[in-house]
Design an enzyme around this catalytic site. Structure first.
Site, PDB file in Angstrom:
ATOM      1  N   ASP A 295       0.865  -1.327   0.035  1.00  0.00           N
ATOM      2  CA  ASP A 295      -0.074   0.166  -0.252  1.00  0.00           C
ATOM      3  C   ASP A 295       0.812   1.170   0.141  1.00  0.00           C
ATOM      4  O   ASP A 295       2.237   1.045   0.027  1.00  0.00           O
ATOM      5  CB  ASP A 295      -0.987  -0.162   1.192  1.00  0.00           C
ATOM      6  CG  ASP A 295      -2.302   0.648   1.115  1.00  0.00           C
ATOM      7  OD1 ASP A 295      -2.157   1.843   0.415  1.00  0.00           O
ATOM      8  OD2 ASP A 295      -3.542   0.169   1.417  1.00  0.00           O
TER       9      ASP A 295
ATOM     10  N   GLY B 143       4.742   1.158  -1.591  1.00  0.00           N
ATOM     11  CA  GLY B 143       4.758   1.767  -2.922  1.00  0.00           C
ATOM     12  C   GLY B 143       3.432   1.945  -3.423  1.00  0.00           C
ATOM     13  O   GLY B 143       2.424   2.177  -2.834  1.00  0.00           O
TER      14      GLY B 143
ATOM     15  N   HIS C 159     -12.467  -1.157  -8.812  1.00  0.00           N
ATOM     16  CA  HIS C 159     -13.610  -0.407  -9.093  1.00  0.00           C
ATOM     17  C   HIS C 159     -13.349   1.028  -9.134  1.00  0.00           C
ATOM     18  O   HIS C 159     -14.129   1.647  -9.897  1.00  0.00           O
ATOM     19  CB  HIS C 159     -14.788  -1.046  -8.312  1.00  0.00           C
ATOM     20  CG  HIS C 159     -14.644  -0.403  -7.009  1.00  0.00           C
ATOM     21  ND1 HIS C 159     -15.976  -0.413  -6.111  1.00  0.00           N
ATOM     22  CD2 HIS C 159     -13.882  -0.280  -6.044  1.00  0.00           C
ATOM     23  CE1 HIS C 159     -15.571  -0.087  -4.916  1.00  0.00           C
ATOM     24  NE2 HIS C 159     -14.359   0.193  -4.981  1.00  0.00           N
TER      25      HIS C 159
END
Lengths: 345, 345
Positions: free
Chosen positions: B208, B234, B254
């Site tokens: 993350d 990252g 999404h």
């Protein structure tokens, strides 16, 4: 692989799904309100349409039109066969602006006003103050009654909304014992019309503020009932009520505080002949205050909309009726969240 | 009286009740959101309370406190015995801020942001443009990641929200065939923790943005898993993804447009060893696009929140997975509206 199979018992754990569905329930609600605003159902009442044709007719951007229409399918207000969208029978009857059974006026009002005002529910609960036009010094009822087109739409929405309750009152109340009937706060006259249609011996009409008169006359004439039903013009706080065997007040009392409620009930008692009856009806809260969520939320809507209004249980209403002099009272369920409380003089 | 009895058949007429319940569904939804904002469930987790005590603790005006609490009873999130209010088991587990299972952070976010942004759904549908902070030149993700306290709460809410899906993935995926696993867009590490708890041979971690690292470390350490699960820092567009046997992307795809979705899937394919697997999971829309209303409405939420994001069916996802090189794909339902689509390299 045995580890994986045994581990599936972990699925039976309690999940937060129901809470999240309720908390995000405004998504589906707002999707329907936007659909009414955009005229989805009025457009589809002309005939089934493809995504492309419907999006073009409604001037929607192509990005999310299909998701929007399919969400309405999943919510049960549209159908889709092959690539053609159409209204469900229910949506076609109640959400096509061209039909007399249209109730979308209420949803248009909710979309244009209540959705954003309810965004301040927390402040309303903290202060006890309304969160509508009044917050900026406005007055919803004054504005509403000042614009005939908007008033007509609003009154018509109220008729559609209350149709189930009106038909139930026409069917369940013992009209055979009475001759004259006036609905107090009658709007278009939806209730007097249903009663007059079902009971040929009844005459009377409706009482409301003067701007409602043309809409009442037009609606009553459309049923050919203008000989039996007339409009009584007045303000139910400033003026006395018409005399009749039976009076009704539907979706009226909850707008007002306790003292005002009792004032209106006493005025009704004064205007009834001995042996007469008052019918009070709206989303009456169950006496245990744990079943009728719509009635309880409607009471929070009165917090948002009025300085002192609140909804109430049938037991509370029966107490008030006896306090102002009615000798006998009873309660009967009508349709959906609506019940009537009847007071006999 | 025969007239009245026969006339009761009028009741069986179609009523607009279901449409009105849906259209006014934002009332109950907002009542729950305000209850979470006000801390109703956190207060009652300390013990049952009378109306007066609860209203005083929450600093509510007396006018509508009882209607508010009783509406929450009718909505099924509070209980009332004699005059004492208490949490339902479900509300106590998921809506008490002091419990690790709290999911109210998501509802607090919905209350503070999404409720009002969804007020502009019609404009979003007409323009295809987001209606959140971006409309005023802001950026939700930048603001979120810039404030550690707010980020921590948001990431924790995501963990609670996805717990059902995480447990189902830990239970249903054939972990016995693999050794290493990295969750891409891992937030606190809810999925790696559930997988590691259920499968002792698995090691890996989560990928993350750098600000998520302290929250990941703290959460993983609270389960004693810091030896097996590490944080990979990252940006999934700027950097390559960690190498692993299994990668996952949950509630990630999404947010992005079609090209970006495929870029992320191709990057995952590049980082997997031969024989590896990618697990994509979120509220995947049913292929017929008529059942999963939550998935379809989530796609409208992506319209409100992002420039090009959208939710998708499992068939669409399987096509994309094959397009970027996965040799085999399958779909499995997880919990509630969530499913996973698995791609095998």
């Amino acid at each position: 692989m045995v580890v994986e199979s045994n581990a599936t018992t972990a699925e039976s754990v309690v999940t937060p799904e129901r809470i999240l569905q309720l908390g995000l329930g405004f998504w589906g609600s707002k999707a329907l309100l936007s659909a009414v605003e955009l005229g989805v159902f009025t457009e589809l009442a002309k005939g089934p349409a493809t995504e492309e044709r419907l999006a073009r007719a409604l001037e929607l951007h192509p990005r999310s039109a299909r998701d929007f229409f399919d969400a309405l399918v999943a919510l049960g207000v549209l159908e889709r066969n092959e690539n053609l969208y159409s209204n469900t029978a229910e949506a076609d009857m109640f959400l096509d602006r061209m039909k007399p059974s249209y109730v979308g006026g209420l949803l248009e009002m909710a979309n244009a006003r209540l959705y954003s005002f309810w965004g301040s529910l927390t402040e309303a609960l903290q202060t006890g103050q309304p969160q509508n036009e009044a917050k900026a010094g406005g007055n919803f009822f004054e504005t509403l009654y000042a614009e005939p087109a908007r008033l007509g739409q609003f009154l018509h929405a109220m008729t559609g909304l209350s149709m189930g309750a009106h038909k139930a009152i026409a069917a369940k109340f013992p009209w055979g014992r009475y001759q004259t009937f006036v609905d107090v706060g009658c709007a278009e006259g939806g209730l007097p019309v249903q009663v007059a249609l079902m009971h040929e011996h009844i005459s009377g009409g409706g009482f409301d503020l003067p701007p409602a008169e043309p809409f009442f006359r037009e609606y009553v004439r459309s049923f050919g009932l203008e000989e039996r039903l007339r409009f009584y013009s007045g303000d139910f706080f400033a003026d006395s009520l018409p005399q009749a065997d039976v009076l009704a007040m539907g979706h009226i009392l909850h707008d007002w505080d306790l003292e005002e409620k009792k004032t209106l009930l006493a005025k009704a008692h004064d205007s009834l002949r001995d042996g007469g009856a008052l019918i009070v009806f709206e989303s009456i809260i169950d006496n245990e205050r744990r079943e009728n969520s719509f009635g309880l939320l409607m009471s929070l809507n009165m917090l948002i909309e009025t300085p002192g209004g609140f909804d109430y249980t049938s037991a509370m209403c029966e107490d008030w009726l006896r306090d102002v002099g009615f000798r006998e009272t009873y309660v009967e369920h009508l349709a959906g969240p609506d019940s009537m409380v009847v007071g006999l003089k």
